[in-house]
Design a protein around this motif. Structure first.
Motif, PDB file in Angstrom:
ATOM      1  N   ALA A   1       0.660  10.329 -12.723  1.00 25.26           N
ATOM      2  CA  ALA A   1       0.323   8.929 -12.984  1.00 25.26           C
ATOM      3  C   ALA A   1       1.345   7.956 -12.420  1.00 25.26           C
ATOM      4  N   THR A   2       2.550   8.422 -12.077  1.00 25.77           N
ATOM      5  CA  THR A   2       3.579   7.517 -11.559  1.00 25.77           C
ATOM      6  C   THR A   2       3.482   7.302 -10.055  1.00 25.77           C
ATOM      7  N   THR A   3       2.672   8.101  -9.367  1.00 24.10           N
ATOM      8  CA  THR A   3       2.612   8.004  -7.900  1.00 24.10           C
ATOM      9  C   THR A   3       2.161   6.638  -7.399  1.00 24.10           C
ATOM     10  N   PRO A   4       1.132   6.000  -7.968  1.00 26.88           N
ATOM     11  CA  PRO A   4       0.717   4.698  -7.427  1.00 26.88           C
ATOM     12  C   PRO A   4       1.844   3.670  -7.383  1.00 26.88           C
ATOM     13  N   ALA A   5       2.620   3.551  -8.452  1.00 26.31           N
ATOM     14  CA  ALA A   5       3.729   2.586  -8.449  1.00 26.31           C
ATOM     15  C   ALA A   5       4.785   2.972  -7.425  1.00 26.31           C
ATOM     16  N   ALA A   6       5.010   4.274  -7.264  1.00 22.97           N
ATOM     17  CA  ALA A   6       5.989   4.727  -6.268  1.00 22.97           C
ATOM     18  C   ALA A   6       5.519   4.404  -4.859  1.00 22.97           C
ATOM     19  N   VAL A   7       4.224   4.558  -4.605  1.00 20.95           N
ATOM     20  CA  VAL A   7       3.676   4.192  -3.291  1.00 20.95           C
ATOM     21  C   VAL A   7       3.843   2.704  -3.050  1.00 20.95           C
ATOM     22  N   ALA A   8       3.540   1.879  -4.041  1.00 17.76           N
ATOM     23  CA  ALA A   8       3.687   0.428  -3.891  1.00 17.76           C
ATOM     24  C   ALA A   8       5.137   0.069  -3.598  1.00 17.76           C
ATOM     25  N   GLY A   9       6.079   0.692  -4.293  1.00 14.14           N
ATOM     26  CA  GLY A   9       7.495   0.420  -4.052  1.00 14.14           C
ATOM     27  C   GLY A   9       7.920   0.804  -2.653  1.00 14.14           C
ATOM     28  N   LEU A  10       7.455   1.964  -2.177  1.00 17.84           N
ATOM     29  CA  LEU A  10       7.792   2.393  -0.818  1.00 17.84           C
ATOM     30  C   LEU A  10       7.233   1.423   0.217  1.00 17.84           C
TER      31      LEU A  10
ATOM     32  N   SER B   1      -2.526  -5.753  -3.981  1.00 22.60           N
ATOM     33  CA  SER B   1      -1.612  -5.525  -2.866  1.00 22.60           C
ATOM     34  C   SER B   1      -0.367  -4.809  -3.388  1.00 22.60           C
ATOM     35  N   ALA B   2       0.362  -4.169  -2.487  1.00 21.90           N
ATOM     36  CA  ALA B   2       1.605  -3.513  -2.908  1.00 21.90           C
ATOM     37  C   ALA B   2       2.593  -4.536  -3.457  1.00 21.90           C
ATOM     38  N   ASP B   3       2.606  -5.741  -2.881  1.00 17.48           N
ATOM     39  CA  ASP B   3       3.517  -6.790  -3.342  1.00 17.48           C
ATOM     40  C   ASP B   3       3.241  -7.210  -4.781  1.00 17.48           C
ATOM     41  N   THR B   4       1.978  -7.169  -5.190  1.00 16.97           N
ATOM     42  CA  THR B   4       1.619  -7.671  -6.523  1.00 16.97           C
ATOM     43  C   THR B   4       1.343  -6.549  -7.518  1.00 16.97           C
ATOM     44  N   TRP B   5       1.551  -5.302  -7.111  1.00 16.27           N
ATOM     45  CA  TRP B   5       1.202  -4.179  -7.978  1.00 16.27           C
ATOM     46  C   TRP B   5       2.089  -4.164  -9.221  1.00 16.27           C
ATOM     47  N   ASP B   6       1.472  -4.229 -10.400  1.00 19.18           N
ATOM     48  CA  ASP B   6       2.231  -4.156 -11.646  1.00 19.18           C
ATOM     49  C   ASP B   6       1.460  -3.386 -12.709  1.00 19.18           C
ATOM     50  N   GLU B   7       0.522  -2.545 -12.274  1.00 19.70           N
ATOM     51  CA  GLU B   7      -0.281  -1.771 -13.210  1.00 19.70           C
ATOM     52  C   GLU B   7       0.562  -0.705 -13.907  1.00 19.70           C
ATOM     53  N   PRO B   8       0.374  -0.494 -15.198  1.00 21.68           N
ATOM     54  CA  PRO B   8       1.056   0.612 -15.873  1.00 21.68           C
ATOM     55  C   PRO B   8       0.454   1.942 -15.427  1.00 21.68           C
ATOM     56  N   PRO B   9       1.170   3.045 -15.608  1.00 18.09           N
ATOM     57  CA  PRO B   9       0.619   4.351 -15.236  1.00 18.09           C
ATOM     58  C   PRO B   9      -0.714   4.593 -15.933  1.00 18.09           C
ATOM     59  N   GLY B  10      -1.686   5.104 -15.169  1.00 19.35           N
ATOM     60  CA  GLY B  10      -3.004   5.381 -15.716  1.00 19.35           C
ATOM     61  C   GLY B  10      -3.244   6.872 -15.840  1.00 19.35           C
ATOM     62  N   ASP B  11      -4.419   7.320 -15.386  1.00 18.20           N
ATOM     63  CA  ASP B  11      -4.767   8.739 -15.483  1.00 18.20           C
ATOM     64  C   ASP B  11      -3.998   9.527 -14.417  1.00 18.20           C
TER      65      ASP B  11
ATOM     66  N   ILE C   1      -6.024   9.260  -6.914  1.00 13.78           N
ATOM     67  CA  ILE C   1      -5.711   9.242  -5.486  1.00 13.78           C
ATOM     68  C   ILE C   1      -5.445   7.794  -5.102  1.00 13.78           C
ATOM     69  N   VAL C   2      -4.471   7.572  -4.204  1.00 15.65           N
ATOM     70  CA  VAL C   2      -4.074   6.222  -3.800  1.00 15.65           C
ATOM     71  C   VAL C   2      -4.548   5.977  -2.368  1.00 15.65           C
ATOM     72  N   ALA C   3      -5.329   4.932  -2.198  1.00 25.59           N
ATOM     73  CA  ALA C   3      -5.798   4.537  -0.868  1.00 25.59           C
ATOM     74  C   ALA C   3      -5.008   3.316  -0.410  1.00 25.59           C
ATOM     75  N   VAL C   4      -4.557   3.340   0.852  1.00 26.12           N
ATOM     76  CA  VAL C   4      -3.725   2.272   1.390  1.00 26.12           C
ATOM     77  C   VAL C   4      -4.351   1.739   2.676  1.00 26.12           C
ATOM     78  N   GLY C   5      -4.641   0.437   2.689  1.00 23.65           N
ATOM     79  CA  GLY C   5      -4.999  -0.250   3.923  1.00 23.65           C
ATOM     80  C   GLY C   5      -3.747  -0.926   4.454  1.00 23.65           C
ATOM     81  N   CYS C   6      -3.116  -0.342   5.474  1.00 21.83           N
ATOM     82  CA  CYS C   6      -1.775  -0.763   5.914  1.00 21.83           C
ATOM     83  C   CYS C   6      -1.790  -2.158   6.535  1.00 21.83           C
ATOM     84  N   ARG C   7      -0.852  -2.993   6.067  1.00 22.04           N
ATOM     85  CA  ARG C   7      -0.687  -4.331   6.635  1.00 22.04           C
ATOM     86  C   ARG C   7       0.801  -4.661   6.633  1.00 22.04           C
ATOM     87  N   ARG C   8       1.342  -4.884   7.818  1.00 25.59           N
ATOM     88  CA  ARG C   8       2.777  -5.156   7.955  1.00 25.59           C
ATOM     89  C   ARG C   8       3.081  -6.608   7.609  1.00 25.59           C
TER      90      ARG C   8
END
Length: 435
Positions: free
Chosen positions: A155-164, A193-203, A207-214
């Motif tokens: 459940a912690t992976t989404p926040a870790a992806v957003a941080g990366l 967006s990764a910049d605004t991600w503040d969701e608490p850990p869920g289930d 799976i985390v889907a990323v539409g890459c934008r620099r």
């Protein structure tokens, strides 16, 4: 299809459990004497499945052969998440008992479900697993407009992806977290967006889907060797960009191949070797502990945390390296007694060696080896435009002599053009290195 004798049936199961299984999968589980799987998967079986239920131990992979052997002669089913051969237990089973003993009944994978929910064609998506693997691998796949699917560890992976993504300059990227895909009653989709991600850990099943934008102003890294020098943390010990690109071209990495990088410096050669394909492997030998730590940091930031750093000095450190290598790069220390000989001996027939130098002594040594073994001997010269008063002129970098060669079962005979060139370049005083 009639399964082979003593077969093992591998059943893919989704978040919807028994209800989502086709009849052949249900029948295999009902007829089994023993079912092996994760506790969560075993909990999906209905009461009428009366087989002995065995949970995988941890660590899982080393336990596979022994656990299967313990149930020889019994009808064995193994439960897997989704498609067993897509980042699943199927690989370990094939390696343990061989494909002919397996009967695989796949279920739609989380990747298939995610692409279906998002309308993303699967062939346009890059999949990266964070299950038992470093999340830093995502960094190598970050390019504007690309779509990524990250298989979450928990459940912690989404926040870790957003941080990366924020750290790597991809904060504006679109982030989708899709939970319990295929389970209609509990499926959940969160987007930000990764910049605004503040969701608490869920289930944890997500799976985390990323539409890459620099982000505007963030550094851009290309997909081929020759990254900007500024991409690396270094103390000056760095194979510079244009020479690095030429060196990687001479090394010619291919998927699955292993590189030994002797004298890692900042790790740039090994890192860019591994960035050419996820299956490429590299070991870099570095005797300075400060530089060795720096190589590790560079590898993580540039998306190849699997780069192995071997502390120590060559040639002594070579004996402990995995091998045989498909290619060896020597970026320094060429006149160290025994170094070239040890590298040459480590290469199997067809292996490639590339060596760079800026000194006359090492250049003479390379010329002698070129004369004996052939290959290519080239001089690389790069000049950069710099201010000269109110005008612009050229500043020449030190020329680099590069020898590249493929080890052949039958070595070239003496008297070639290469040997003539070697005699012309070799000084009268010997450096102490011999071929």
């Amino acid at each position: 299809m009639t399964p082979p004798a003593e077969h093992i049936t591998v059943v893919g199961v989704g978040a919807d459990g028994w209800a989502g299984l086709a009849e052949p999968a249900r029948r295999a589980l009902l007829d089994a004497d023993v079912v092996i799987g994760a506790p969560r998967q075993l909990g999906l079986l209905p009461p009428q499945a009366r087989a002995e239920r065995v949970a995988w131990p941890s660590p899982l992979r080393p336990a596979v052969p022994g656990l299967l052997a313990a149930h020889t002669g019994r009808a064995v089913c193994v439960l897997a998440s989704g498609d067993p051969l897509h980042y699943g237990i199927g690989r370990a089973l094939v390696e343990s008992v061989g494909a002919r003993r397996l009967r695989v009944l796949p279920h739609p994978s989380s990747v298939a479900y995610a692409c279906a929910r998002l309308g993303w064609p699967q062939e346009d998506v890059e999949v990266i697993s964070a299950v038992g693997r470093p999340l830093d691998r995502v960094s190598a796949a970050l390019h504007d407009g690309r779509r990524l699917l990250v298989l979450s560890a928990d459940a912690t992976t989404p926040a870790a992806v957003a941080g990366l993504l924020r750290e790597r300059g991809y904060g504006p990227s679109e982030l989708h977290v899709l939970e319990r895909l295929g389970d209609d009653a509990h499926e959940r989709h969160v987007q930000a967006s990764a910049d605004t991600w503040d969701e608490p850990p869920g289930d944890p099943l997500n799976i985390v889907a990323v539409g890459c934008r620099r982000a505007p102003g963030a550094g851009r890294l290309g997909a081929v060797p020759g990254l900007p020098d500024t991409a690396y943390e270094h103390d000056g010990q760095l194979t510079k960009r244009y020479v690095r690109a030429a060196t990687l071209a001479a090394l010619a990495p291919a998927p699955g191949e292993l590189l030994w990088d002797i004298g890692g410096g900042s790790g740039s050669i090994g890192i860019e070797w591994m960035r050419t394909h996820p299956a490429c492997r590299a070991v870099t030998v570095e005797r300075d502990p400060v530089r060795a730590e720096r190589i590790g940091r560079n590898a993580r930031v540039l998306g190849v945390p699997g780069l192995t750093v071997a502390p120590g000095a060559a040639p002594g450190a070579l004996a402990a390296l995995p091998g045989p290598p498909d290619a060896i790069f020597i970026g320094g220390g060429l006149t160290t007694p025994g170094l070239l000989q040890a590298c040459w001996a480590a290469l199997a027939d067809g292996g490639r060696l590339v060596a760079n130098t800026v000194t006359l002594e090492s250049e003479a040594l390379l010329a002698r080896w070129y004369g004996r073994h052939g290959g290519e001997l080239v001089r690389l010269a790069v000049a950069s435009a710099v201010p000269v008063g109110g005008f612009t002129g050229w500043r020449q970098a030190m020329p680099v002599t590069q020898w590249s060669v493929t080890k052949a079962a039958t070595e070239p005979v003496a008297g070639t053009t290469g040997e003539t060139a070697a005699r012309a370049l070799t000084p009268r005083t010997d450096t102490g290195d011999t071929a």
